[in-house]
Design a protein around this motif. Sequence first.
Motif: not given
Length: 652
Positions: A437, A441, A583, A585-586, A588-590, A606, A609-610, A612
């Motif tokens: 992540l 960025n 970020q 939340d991202k 956790h998602l990743l 990628n 991230m775009k 979900g």
Amino acid sequence: MSDNQEPEGDPKPNPWMKSLLVWGGIFLALLLVVQMVGGPREEPGTQIAYSDFRKQVAEGSVESVKIAPDKIAGKLKNGNTFSTVPVENDTNLPVLLEENGVTFSGAAEEKMSVLTVILIQSLPFLLILGIAFFVLRQVQKGGGAGGAMGFGKSKAKMLTEKQGKVTFADVAGIDEAREELEEVVEFLKDPQRFSKLGGQIPKGALLVGSPGTGKTLLARAIAGEAGVPFFTISGSDFVEMFVGVGASRVRDMFEQAKKNAPCIVFIDEIDAVGRSRGHGLGNSNDEREQTLNQLLVEMDGFEANEGIIIVAATNRPDVLDPALLRPGRFDRQVVVPVPDIDGREKILEVHMKKVPLAPDVNSRTIARGTPGFSGADLANLVNEAALLAARRNKRLVAMQEFEDAKDKVMMGAERRSMVMTEDEKKMTAYHEAGHALVSLNEPASDPIHKATIIPRGRALGMVMRLPERDNYSYHRDKMHANLAVAMGGRVAEEIIFGHDKVSSGASGDIQYATDLAKNMVTKWGMSDKLGPLQYEQQQEGYLGMGQSARTMAGAETNKLIDAEIKSLVEGGLKRATEILTKQEDKLHLLAQAMLEYETLTGEEINELMKTGKIDRPDEPRGPAPVRPAQGSSIPKAGKRFSGDGGPAPQAG
């Protein structure tokens, strides 16, 4: 690649003659044994006293006898045989035998032949000579050319190209180096083309490059192309514990070369004998330095060696003696670099000719994903792909095998049998998600190629980044980005699990970040407080080889250097904290996606991230079954992230 033959002037013994001499020696030994034994002899019979013999003659029991000066042998009427030793001056024995009807005859004294006597007397000397000959032969085998009596003879071997011939067509990816050596070969083939304009044949060419870049392969190509005698020797072949042996071998090597001029002499790993003089621990006039002095004189001394070209290879040109590098000895220094993307593609195509390929294999794609690979690395990559395909019972090597082989070479083999608890897998997933992540960025960071939580080598997980093109220099913004990415894993652990649950898994990241920051401050002049000065340099020599020392730094400067290094690393930590806090939340998602799929490509990250979600045509593999740790703890220390101290691929 080629057959070895002995140089002219040092002919090989005829094998047929050697065999004849061996069989001749065996025949003589057998003849000696036969002579000593004397052939088959009659049975001597029962030994009896001389008085008993006379008594049996008087009784009429004796049928016949043979009388020798030292023995009497006879036969009784009942068929038994006997023998006895006569008494001297017994002149009545013939009369006694004749009166009792005994047939008797005389026997000559047994004497050994003159040949037998000579052989028996010379046997000890022959034995001593045989042992001496055997010892000398053994020393000859261990002492190289010339044997025991020629300990200082050169070990250089002349190569011929009867089979396995290598030419410049087999050398790819290092075009500039190849062109310079092609010119040397052309000079040997057509010297008048250059000499009519006043040009002289170069006396030496030094091949300089990192290990595996193809220096020895270039030398083999010269041997295949030149069409002149080609001698090859290693630098370590000159070095011996006996003073003067190395210098003697140098002289003998050049004498052999003169007899075969024009010719090429290739010295591999010349740094073994060509190190700078005066750096020894003891007397400076040691064996190695005498060898180097003799090499300097032979290459360009009072007596010129016309028609002899020296080609040498080394990966340590910085340690060579300046007198060895000057023009007139090594007129050319040919740099053999790590190939760029075009060179890697050509090298891959050369090695892929020997492998049955599937239609989906694209050498350009593989070349793009292997920045920093040398020719030897690429050859190993193709070989690993072929081995993987064989293990999978495939007839063709597909792109999937090359991708798996590349992961194995770059990151190590998968360790799916490693026992990890659920908590450890979860921490690894968040650690690698933090790296990924932060990388997404940081605009100056290289794109992510792959992220995995499958243990490979010493690492429990890894995020690999690959540059879009080959990089030959690095900018300040990219270095700060790499510092932030390196700290991303540790920051993610602290945000998710708390300060007390931070693991030792970031040890490799911390080491990388510290080394990068130290280089920025002490070597690359990227500290505003310290200025564009070099505070650190390599020290060479037997005691400090490969060690660095701060040469300009006093006590106060050292404190400032340490403070700047700490400031740079903490700056990367701060940037990573800001990104991951915003970020979360991202993050956790990743991490959840990595727990589900275990390995994600850069495109999938990628997409996640775009949108979900990840759209895979196949069903997700799912996490590997987690087995109990059985009371054993899994060490989390390991290299998870390695950044770019050079053009090497990055993983973290």
